[in-house]
Scaffold this motif. Sequence first.
Motif, short mmCIF file in Angstrom:
data_model
loop_
_atom_site.label_atom_id
_atom_site.label_comp_id
_atom_site.label_asym_id
_atom_site.label_seq_id
_atom_site.Cartn_x
_atom_site.Cartn_y
_atom_site.Cartn_z
N ASP A 47 77.83 -12.76 -4.40
CA ASP A 47 76.46 -12.22 -4.58
C ASP A 47 76.53 -11.69 -6.62
O ASP A 47 76.74 -11.56 -6.58
N ASP A 48 75.43 -12.82 -5.94
CA ASP A 48 74.98 -12.64 -8.20
C ASP A 48 74.75 -10.90 -8.46
O ASP A 48 74.69 -11.03 -10.33
N GLY A 49 73.90 -10.66 -7.76
CA GLY A 49 74.03 -8.67 -8.47
C GLY A 49 72.30 -9.15 -9.12
O GLY A 49 71.74 -7.92 -9.36
N ASP A 50 71.88 -9.79 -8.46
CA ASP A 50 69.90 -9.85 -9.09
C ASP A 50 69.14 -10.55 -7.96
O ASP A 50 67.96 -10.25 -7.58
N SER A 51 69.89 -10.01 -5.97
CA SER A 51 68.95 -10.59 -5.27
C SER A 51 68.17 -8.94 -5.13
O SER A 51 67.87 -8.38 -3.71
N ASP A 52 67.85 -8.94 -6.11
CA ASP A 52 66.35 -6.92 -5.56
C ASP A 52 65.44 -6.99 -5.00
O ASP A 52 64.48 -6.54 -4.92
N GLY A 53 65.04 -8.35 -5.09
CA GLY A 53 63.07 -8.86 -4.89
C GLY A 53 62.46 -9.42 -6.03
O GLY A 53 61.30 -9.36 -5.60
N SER A 54 62.80 -9.02 -7.63
CA SER A 54 61.94 -9.21 -7.87
C SER A 54 62.16 -11.01 -8.37
O SER A 54 62.64 -11.80 -8.49
N ASP A 55 60.24 -10.78 -8.60
CA ASP A 55 60.45 -12.32 -8.79
C ASP A 55 60.24 -12.66 -9.82
O ASP A 55 59.00 -14.13 -10.17
N GLY A 56 59.67 -12.04 -10.56
CA GLY A 56 58.30 -12.40 -12.35
C GLY A 56 56.89 -11.72 -11.56
O GLY A 56 55.88 -12.24 -12.71
N SER A 57 57.22 -11.58 -10.41
CA SER A 57 55.28 -11.18 -10.52
C SER A 57 54.89 -8.80 -10.85
O SER A 57 55.72 -8.33 -10.92
N ASP A 58 53.95 -9.50 -10.89
CA ASP A 58 53.76 -8.66 -11.08
C ASP A 58 53.14 -7.31 -9.62
O ASP A 58 51.90 -6.22 -9.50
N PRO A 290 69.63 -17.43 -7.12
CA PRO A 290 69.90 -17.73 -5.68
C PRO A 290 71.21 -17.80 -4.95
O PRO A 290 70.72 -17.84 -4.15
N GLU A 291 72.33 -16.47 -5.89
CA GLU A 291 72.39 -16.57 -3.82
C GLU A 291 71.97 -15.67 -3.26
O GLU A 291 72.54 -15.88 -2.00
N GLY A 292 71.16 -15.15 -3.11
CA GLY A 292 69.96 -14.48 -2.25
C GLY A 292 68.97 -15.78 -1.81
O GLY A 292 69.10 -15.39 -0.32
N ILE A 294 71.34 -18.23 -1.23
CA ILE A 294 72.22 -18.43 -0.54
C ILE A 294 72.29 -18.18 1.01
O ILE A 294 72.05 -18.96 2.67
N ASP A 295 71.98 -16.72 0.95
CA ASP A 295 71.97 -15.48 1.91
C ASP A 295 71.12 -15.81 2.63
O ASP A 295 71.60 -16.24 4.00
N ALA A 296 69.53 -16.72 2.37
CA ALA A 296 68.71 -16.26 3.56
C ALA A 296 69.04 -17.75 4.22
O ALA A 296 68.25 -17.86 5.33
N LEU A 297 69.61 -18.76 3.95
CA LEU A 297 69.71 -19.43 4.54
C LEU A 297 70.91 -19.60 5.45
O LEU A 297 71.01 -20.27 6.54
N VAL A 298 72.25 -18.97 5.63
CA VAL A 298 73.03 -18.53 5.91
C VAL A 298 72.60 -17.64 7.31
O VAL A 298 73.11 -17.58 7.80
N ASP A 299 71.65 -16.69 6.47
CA ASP A 299 71.22 -15.89 8.03
C ASP A 299 70.51 -17.01 8.54
O ASP A 299 70.32 -16.51 9.89
N LYS A 314 74.70 -27.76 -4.39
CA LYS A 314 72.55 -28.24 -4.28
C LYS A 314 71.00 -27.94 -4.41
O LYS A 314 70.60 -28.09 -5.08
N TRP A 315 71.55 -26.53 -4.41
CA TRP A 315 70.47 -26.04 -5.06
C TRP A 315 70.70 -25.98 -6.36
O TRP A 315 68.81 -25.32 -6.89
N ASP A 316 71.45 -25.39 -6.84
CA ASP A 316 71.72 -25.50 -8.00
C ASP A 316 71.04 -26.59 -9.35
O ASP A 316 69.98 -26.45 -10.04
N LEU A 317 71.80 -28.12 -8.29
CA LEU A 317 71.44 -29.06 -9.20
C LEU A 317 70.00 -29.26 -8.72
O LEU A 317 69.14 -29.59 -10.18
#
Length: 385
Positions: A47-58, A290-292, A294-299, A314-317
């Motif tokens: 967990d990269d610690g930033d999977s909080d749903g923030s996508d830079g939107s308003d 990115p970790e979030g 991959i969580d969605a893919l694994v789910d 693969k996603w990082d590349l």
Amino acid sequence: MIRNRRAVLATLGAAAVSGCTGRLRGEADGGDGGGENGDDDGGENGDDGDSDGSDGSDGDDGSDGESLAVESPTLLLNWRISGLHAPYFAAQSQGFYEEEGFESVTIESGEGSDFAAQQVALGNTEFGVSSSDQILGVNDGGLSAQAVGIVMQRSPVVVFTSREQFGEELTDPSQLAGATVGSGPGMVRQMMRGYFDATDVSDVEYVDSGFDTVQQLLSGEIDAAGGVFGDVVDARHQDAEIDVLSVHDAVPSYGHLITVGESFAEENSETVAAFLRATARGAVWADQNPEGAIDALVDAQGELEEVRENQRDKWDLMRSEYVLSDAVREEGWGWSESEPWQQTYETLDAGDFFDEPVDPDAVWTNDHLDTDDEHVGDFADLVDQ
């Protein structure tokens, strides 16, 4: 405002993966820019610690609040679920499709980019993931599949070697003169031929390595391999030192793209625009989380937990090297330009892939890209950090 530039009957066949069940389907053509087998060594669950749903939107989802003509569409992937599909599963898991007015979006694993393009043209599915070469090929067959959003701005096709087996670092295509180069048959091989023609490399011996290209390379049966960048990740996960040449550098072409039937797009323009907005937002979120992603893919596909690290790589590349371009920075996410389509057509035409002429400018459109939406129009600013 959306900025502008510029049914045949069939049945879908066997049941596919639906929603988040993730059951795998069939064999691909191996040349669609997403033919990874997904069976290499597994990774860690992190967990990269930033999977909080923030996508830079308003908080503005871009939806006008009106009902869409198609509220529960299906997206048919080009191949099995992998890290290359992170934007769609991010958009699904974070509710971005629903916020655009969709009741649900079903994501199905596929059987190749050609199959996905055929199915949207036949009206058997609303959206598909395909590639520029396969869109051109399907239109040569009398169907009308249309590209409406480019996900990979660079072709995923690569030529690569194992340093141990090749004996030296591969830095220039001229080193492969006289070499034995293996690949699966079809359009990947023709794009590779086009690359060697464009770089004036002759005397290459082409062999059919089928779906075993990576293993034949690592065992020394072939000097070099033609495939997609996901194959490179697979090889590196077997502790091989891999050197890569990008076919796109000599033969510009588009990789993964979202395709629809031309008549569907004409009749459901806002549905297409809404789907593209949500997918672009998913790509932003997956880039920032990115970790979030991959969580969605694994789910969606539980077996991917065993190869989690591979899918993350693969996603990082993909996100670091394939989703941005000058066109995206100037115009927005998903943007098509004419030159890569023309180059792809000419390369395939040189290999006699077409029975009838195809107008490469007739198989794509930017008409449904809502560049006033921040995740589309400002995509590069949101992810290029």
